[in-house]
Design an enzyme around this catalytic site. Structure first.
Site: not given
Lengths: 566, 566
Positions: A425-427, A432
């Site tokens: 999650y969050e990319g 990243q």
């Protein structure tokens, strides 16, 4: 095996490794004196040890559930949340104008770290709110700020982020949720969102959703996305929760872990929303929020690593077996190796995260573009390496327990199941890495080279006192420099093909640098022995990773889908 | 996304990589012609695809449970087991005298591999029986053999292994279960055993437990342990299950995964048992069984890697997102990298396992001590690298799925949860590594050097046609040779400290050798492109691992328990 907040580690890293003193030397953060920071971390640590850590297992054994459209939270989570809110721990970095303490991100980072270590599922709730506060501080109208920020900062209300849709995951630009102007300055939001962490709860007065949606006639892709604040209950004239909005939790996901955090499918059916930021400029607002959220998620991985480490260490000190001098399995070399690896990796990831936090603080305090570039460079590394470390360390924690690690009652497996999502999650960590080799090298590698100059310069000075440690760090930095040069000279296809090993190789070198700083600052200490372990045994991994990173895309895309299915 | 048995991969490895032809050239295995092996694997594959694979999710969603002292198995497992037994797949390597097919271990290995890929939890049942059959073939009296072996080989009865006790895990010698002579040639077995896989079921006519226990006056440690066969139902005069024995399932463990396999706590309360092998010589019998069980567990990891890979590949080919030429996420370089890594690692682990199987077959067929030494050397590598690969590949499978990987409904997470135990049971991977650097280098490295000679010699020949691949393999083998030399010259404390990275570095080099063989045998093929990927991108990991392996224990045990708790 009670959890103990690793206050000494924070002190070591802040004081001797990432030069937090330069943050408190700025006007903006002058109040964050060492004594004050110590007192704050001590208080937060106490709350984590006494209130949050005892809730960790409840999230797993008594998961969040959906009852008549309302999320019922795990046993004790409401009380745990109240302790976080009443202690002022939701958003200590928030602007004092709205009730925050205006503390440096480095302090927030330590607090988030220990809250994650104590109870990840519950900590995810204030982490989401922190992101929302930041987005509103930067992009909301004064009227929205006045209504929402004090209640979010105090923890009276909670915040969520609504990006993903079934057909739009990593490709946010594919989302189709709609926003129609109501003619009174508000918008009617319609669409389905998935993977909404803490999309509802039974302990906060309101749940405020930040929702990405498209206005009529918006461009396709990410350029046609706007951001809306959509509360569960519409505030009345006094700013208190009023009528229920047209939104609901459709279902909860059945996940591998993190069962204490309700992951919701949300349906918005003409729900009333308020625009945050400019029309069609939602991605910029989301990025403000996502950058710090990426640090926050990286720190979740580090916190879980800490929790899993302490848990495994206690087991190893207690488990009698074999004929070692200690009488327990900690006397076995391979158990010692696993525990030292866990501690050394956690240190490296934590130092990277706190170095990023210091860079964010310095950027905010000085507006210096070099600090901002440093923060931008370190963000994807802190997120991906922090979360990968969380997973690796939690898996080693299972291994230290042997058969007991696979049995759920010990709690070792829960750390691994819980933390696994942080690499997604969050990319995802792949995203990243693409951010690192793409956007973050668009300066021709300038920010990276500046960091490498610092690493090499420190190693050169350290050669005098610590030649056996300084030399391999210098050599590794040089190999990383050559790799950055090669990437900067290559096209995006080549960079994306090797982004993940490059990021990990970069983190390896950074980790070695910070370990070296600790060894120099504290000779003949536990920290210097751990640094020697890391530099001798773990740093050499960079050779293989950076060789991979220099391989470009040659031979990768030639492995066709047919080859893969052969 | 139906499972497809990887028959082409078995063919490639058996024919072109591990020289299975030399096995069929022996008198003992002359009947296992290529056509016959192909037909057998095809039949087994069909059963795995059609019968076992559809049961995989049932093990997770409808776990084994204990009801009134009896284990109730997952929906469909009884029918699945019947298909395994009726197809003759329980023990195709068993002696034809007792109903087996006497097939090579290499064929068994392929069948175990695909059964594990299709449904790991159920496959663990016949794997336990296979080990028991082997122990009885080698060590039981003719009377016991006559009663038990035909029923075990046919699958009418199942077998288990009972080693672990609460205070005796990796340290088997600490066990305290007792065996008292009954005066009639039988023994009364009393004690508690834990982690007993498939300790009971509701589909076999009997469950036969091999139990380690101590006779009166036995020496302490492993030298005072004897092995007993303790059936759930005592066979009557006709060899049919008679009266219930004094043993019971006390409880089932609540595990991270593998919920379809009941992991039992067993209580023996004066249960009637028969001695297998000599008094006090139980460890030797257990080792017979454990060696092949270690290959079997390594292959479980490989099977799960195969299952997780196929599952992730299907998702990647189907998941529309982004603007790649393929229109699905398989067009993204990082997804391609993950899938290629999964396939290349699975190939490497499978080739190592099949090379070990061929060595076992050659040892059995020729009694040549060199083949036996080769098999002994490869056993811990195949177990540890096979299971680590299972875990790594399953974790990559989750990552390929993104958010969907963390949601249980897709099944990606189940592979990871199920396979995690394989690095722990049948000797933790740390124990395997200690076996490799300890017992398996007691020949002064002779077996390892002989293998390295073969690897270098093959690379030297391959230089003519595949210089870019052959050269790094030769160099890596040379680095491994130097590392073996260093280990052989060092003491056990130094070896144990670096056993795990050494084993993994060894596996990396072996994997590269087998990939090179595939590339040479099949130029311009999917296999040769995969080999190039592995040798260029994954093989370089050996540099860091072997550097760690040469670091000895210096600085490791100096990190004291106090340092770790600092």
């Amino acid at each position: 095996m009670p959890f103990r907040a690793p206050l000494d580690d924070y002190r070591l890293i802040l004081n001797d490794v990432v030069d937090f003193a330069q943050v408190t030397a700025t006007d903006r953060f002058a109040e964050a004196t060492p004594d004050m920071v110590d007192a704050i971390l001590g208080e937060a640590g106490k709350m984590c040890e006494e209130v949050l850590a005892p809730l960790q297992r409840n999230g797993d054994t008594d998961p969040a559930r959906l009852e008549n459209g309302v999320v019922r939270t795990s046993r004790g989570f409401a009380e745990g949340y109240r302790a976080i809110a009443e202690g002022g721990w939701v958003a200590i970095a928030a602007d004092p104008e709205h009730g925050g303490m205006g503390l440096p991100m480095a302090v927030t980072t330590c607090v988030n770290d220990m809250m994650s270590a104590a109870c990840l599922a519950l900590q995810l709730n204030p982490l989401m709110t922190q992101g929302q506060i930041e987005a509103l501080e930067h992009h909301a109208s004064d009227e929205l700020k006045a209504i929402y920020l004090p209640k979010l900062v105090s923890g009276e209300w909670c915040g969520t982020m609504n990006l993903t849709e079934p057909q739009a995951g990593s490709d946010v630009g594919a989302l189709t949720s709609k926003a129609e102007p109501n003619g009174d300055g508000t918008y009617a939001i319609t669409g389905q969102k998935i993977y909404i962490s803490w999309g509802d709860n039974d302990f906060s007065g309101n749940v405020c959703h930040l929702v990405l949606a498209r206005l009529p006639g918006a461009a396709p892709g990410t350029k046609g996305i706007s951001l809306f604040l959509v509360p569960k209950f519409i505030p009345d004239a006094q700013g208190n929760p009023g009528v229920a909005n047209s939104l609901k939790v459709v279902s909860l996901e059945h996940k591998m872990g993190l069962h204490g955090s309700a992951t919701c499918v949300m349906a918005y059916e003409g729900a009333t929303g308020w625009l945050v930021g400019e029309q069609h400029d939602g991605m910029r607002a989301m990025f403000t929020m996502m950058n710090n959220a990426r640090l926050g998620v990286g720190v979740q991985g580090i916190g879980v690593a800490e929790g899993a480490y302490q848990h495994a260490l206690a087991y190893a000190q207690d488990r009698k077996q074999g004929r070692s001098p200690e009488g327990t399995i900690i006397g076995h070399a391979d158990v010692r190796r696993m525990l030292a690896t866990m501690k050394a990796e956690t240190f490296a990831a934590r130092a990277i995260a706190l170095s990023l936090a210091v860079s964010i603080d310095m950027g905010n305090a000085t507006d210096d573009p070099e600090w901002k570039a440093r923060a931008a460079l370190l963000t994807p590394i802190a997120k991906a390496f922090g979360t990968d470390t969380g997973i690796d360390v939690a898996s080693l924690g299972v291994q230290v327990h042997g058969g007991m690690g696979y049995v759920e009652e010990t709690g070792a497996a829960q750390y691994l199941r819980d933390v696994r999502v942080t690499a997604i999650y969050e990319g995802t960590n792949g995203i990243q890495a693409m951010d690192l080799v793409g956007r973050k090298l668009m300066d021709g590698g300038e920010a990276a080279f500046r960091l490498l100059d610092e690493i090499e310069s420190f190693a050169e000075t350290a050669r005098a006192t610590h030649p056996a440690l300084a030399e391999p760090v210098w050599q590794a930095a040089e190999t990383l420099r050559e790799t950055v040069e090669a990437l900067v000279a290559s096209d995006m296809a080549d960079r994306f093909a090797v982004a993940v090993p490059f990021l990990r190789g970069f983190a390896r070198v950074l980790g070695a640098h910070f370990h070296l700083r600790a060894a120099v600052a504290r000779p003949d200490s536990a920290a210097s022995r751990l640094a020697a372990f890391y530099i001798t045994r773990l740093l050499p991994e960079h050779v293989g990773l950076l060789a991979h990173a220099r391989a470009g895309s040659d031979g990768l895309m030639e492995i066709t889908p047919d080859d893969l299915a052969a």
